[in-house]
Design an enzyme around this catalytic site. Structure first.
Site, PDB file in Angstrom:
ATOM      1  CB  SER A  10      -1.402  -0.268   1.556  1.00  0.00           C
ATOM      2  OG  SER A  10       0.201   0.359   1.862  1.00  0.00           O
ATOM      3  CE  LYS A  79      -4.173   2.598  12.785  1.00  0.00           C
ATOM      4  NZ  LYS A  79      -4.519   1.807  11.851  1.00  0.00           N
ATOM      5  CG  ASP A  80      -2.291  -1.942  11.076  1.00  0.00           C
ATOM      6  OD1 ASP A  80      -3.384  -1.587  11.810  1.00  0.00           O
ATOM      7  OD2 ASP A  80      -2.078  -1.435   9.548  1.00  0.00           O
ATOM      8  NE  ARG A 127      -8.922   2.563  18.149  1.00  0.00           N
ATOM      9  CZ  ARG A 127      -8.760   3.964  17.759  1.00  0.00           C
ATOM     10  NH1 ARG A 127      -9.001   5.071  18.919  1.00  0.00           N
ATOM     11  NH2 ARG A 127      -8.400   4.496  16.419  1.00  0.00           N
ATOM     12  NE  ARG A 128      -9.971   4.627  14.201  1.00  0.00           N
ATOM     13  CZ  ARG A 128      -9.501   4.410  12.780  1.00  0.00           C
ATOM     14  NH1 ARG A 128      -9.213   4.254  12.002  1.00  0.00           N
ATOM     15  NH2 ARG A 128      -8.142   5.422  12.573  1.00  0.00           N
ATOM     16  CE  LYS A 129     -21.217  -0.445  15.496  1.00  0.00           C
ATOM     17  NZ  LYS A 129     -21.364  -2.183  15.181  1.00  0.00           N
ATOM     18  NE  ARG A 145      -9.957  -4.137   5.693  1.00  0.00           N
ATOM     19  CZ  ARG A 145      -9.700  -5.251   5.041  1.00  0.00           C
ATOM     20  NH1 ARG A 145     -10.377  -6.187   4.555  1.00  0.00           N
ATOM     21  NH2 ARG A 145      -8.604  -5.081   4.258  1.00  0.00           N
ATOM     22  N   GLY A 146     -10.028  -0.614   2.668  1.00  0.00           N
ATOM     23  CA  GLY A 146      -9.163   0.098   1.505  1.00  0.00           C
ATOM     24  C   GLY A 146      -8.222   0.867   2.017  1.00  0.00           C
ATOM     25  CD  GLN A 149      -7.216   9.865  -2.426  1.00  0.00           C
ATOM     26  OE1 GLN A 149      -5.706  10.827  -1.620  1.00  0.00           O
ATOM     27  NE2 GLN A 149      -8.539  10.237  -2.473  1.00  0.00           N
ATOM     28  CB  THR A 150      -9.593   2.927  -1.676  1.00  0.00           C
ATOM     29  OG1 THR A 150      -8.452   3.145  -2.765  1.00  0.00           O
ATOM     30  CG2 THR A 150     -11.307   2.610  -2.055  1.00  0.00           C
ATOM     31  NE  ARG A 151      -9.749   2.287   5.170  1.00  0.00           N
ATOM     32  CZ  ARG A 151      -9.295   1.729   5.720  1.00  0.00           C
ATOM     33  NH1 ARG A 151      -9.655   3.043   7.267  1.00  0.00           N
ATOM     34  NH2 ARG A 151      -8.988   1.150   6.576  1.00  0.00           N
ATOM     35  CB  CYS A 240      -8.730  -7.501  15.295  1.00  0.00           C
ATOM     36  SG  CYS A 240     -10.632  -8.542  15.473  1.00  0.00           S
TER      37      CYS A 240
END
Length: 303
Positions: A10, A79-80, A127-129, A145-146, A149-151, A240
């Site tokens: 990416s 973080k991933d 977490r954000r949700k 997802r993506g 820039q895709t997002r 996750c």
């Protein structure tokens, strides 16, 4: 010396890897760096991560390259990387941390005050949700997802009112979005290690020349802070699916640690914080983790 570096393909991953290469070259100009681009399992599907194995999908293929000695190091958005990794591997260095916060990209004409309405907001993680729903339970939270820039393109393509992304990703990619709101820590506490680039090696190589070179490029305050944050997630047996936030700030005088856990729909939120001297880190963290567990943090994240 030659270093083979495994990374995802990416744009953000490549940018982060090139930053690692630049720092290696500054420390050892004669070092040859070979970048090995890989498509992780997480890159090959658009399904929500928590339904197909979590963020570890971004890591597993790179770790396989380390295990098979195809690569010497792997570069990650830290973080991933799951808080609990196989003992065969070790996170041995981090670069200076970027902005650790979350940003809300809003459709034209909207402001943060509109977050009180029934807006359609896209985000990729529990977490954000959960923190969004704690702000306003009427929000329509949808998965996305993506790459970054895709997002962003999906805001218009999928008629979204807003999108949450890591501020660090925007900064590194030099993306300036015209209608952005940066969340405060009180509004949205970040994920453990958010904004940090981590370097992983095969644990068998801990005494190698490459490991010694990585010590030279390691940013110790970032390494210590993210190590503490990841320890909190591991102690709560988080994965996750777990709405866990952890932020550690280290200064010359003291260390501040904030943790937030919640259930999936944000109806129960538990905050805890502590200050301590790094010299007393072991005892302070032991007591803090005991407090979290005693107050039901493990049970809350499983709801």
């Amino acid at each position: 010396m030659k270093i083979r570096i495994a990374t995802r393909r990416s744009p953000l991953a490549m940018l982060q890897t090139n930053e690692v290469v630049e720092r290696i070259k500054l420390s050892n100009p004669e070092c040859i760096c070979e970048i090995i681009e890989m498509e992780s399992e997480g890159d090959l599907t658009d399904a929500p991560l928590h339904t197909i194995g979590g963020k570890g999908l971004f890591v597993s293929k790179l770790e396989t390259a380390l295990a098979n000695k195809v690569a010497d190091i792997a570069v990650h958005s830290l973080k991933d990387v799951p808080a609990m990794i196989d003992s065969q591997f070790s996170i041995v260095a981090t670069l200076p941390r970027e902005d650790y916060g979350d940003a809300l990209l809003l459709r034209e004409g909207l402001t943060i005050n509109d977050l009180s309405k029934n807006l359609k907001i896209a985000t990729s993680g529990p977490r954000r949700k959960s923190q969004l729903l704690a702000i306003n339970p009427e929000l329509n939270i949808v998965p996305i997802r993506g790459n970054i820039q895709t997002r962003i393109n999906k805001i218009e393509a999928e008629n979204l009112d807003g999108l949450i992304v890591a501020k660090a990703a925007l900064n590194r990619l030099e993306i300036v979005y015209p209608n952005m709101y940066a969340f405060s820590e009180n509004q949205m506490l970040p994920a453990a290690a958010q904004g940090a680039i981590g370097i992983e090696v095969n644990s068998m190589e801990l005494e190698s020349d490459i490991r010694n070179l990585l010590k030279l490029i390691n940013d110790q305050p970032t390494y210590q802070a993210t190590e503490i944050e990841r320890k909190i997630v591991a102690s709560l047996e988080g994965n996750c699916l777990s709405p866990i936030s952890a932020l550690c700030k280290i200064s010359s005088k003291d260390t501040e640690l904030k943790v937030r856990v919640s259930n999936q729909d944000g109806t129960e939120v538990y905050n805890e914080a502590v200050r301590f001297n790094l010299e007393n880190k072991t005892d302070a963290l032991k007591g803090f983790i005991e407090t979290l567990i005693r107050n039901g943090a493990k049970e809350i994240i499983q709801q």
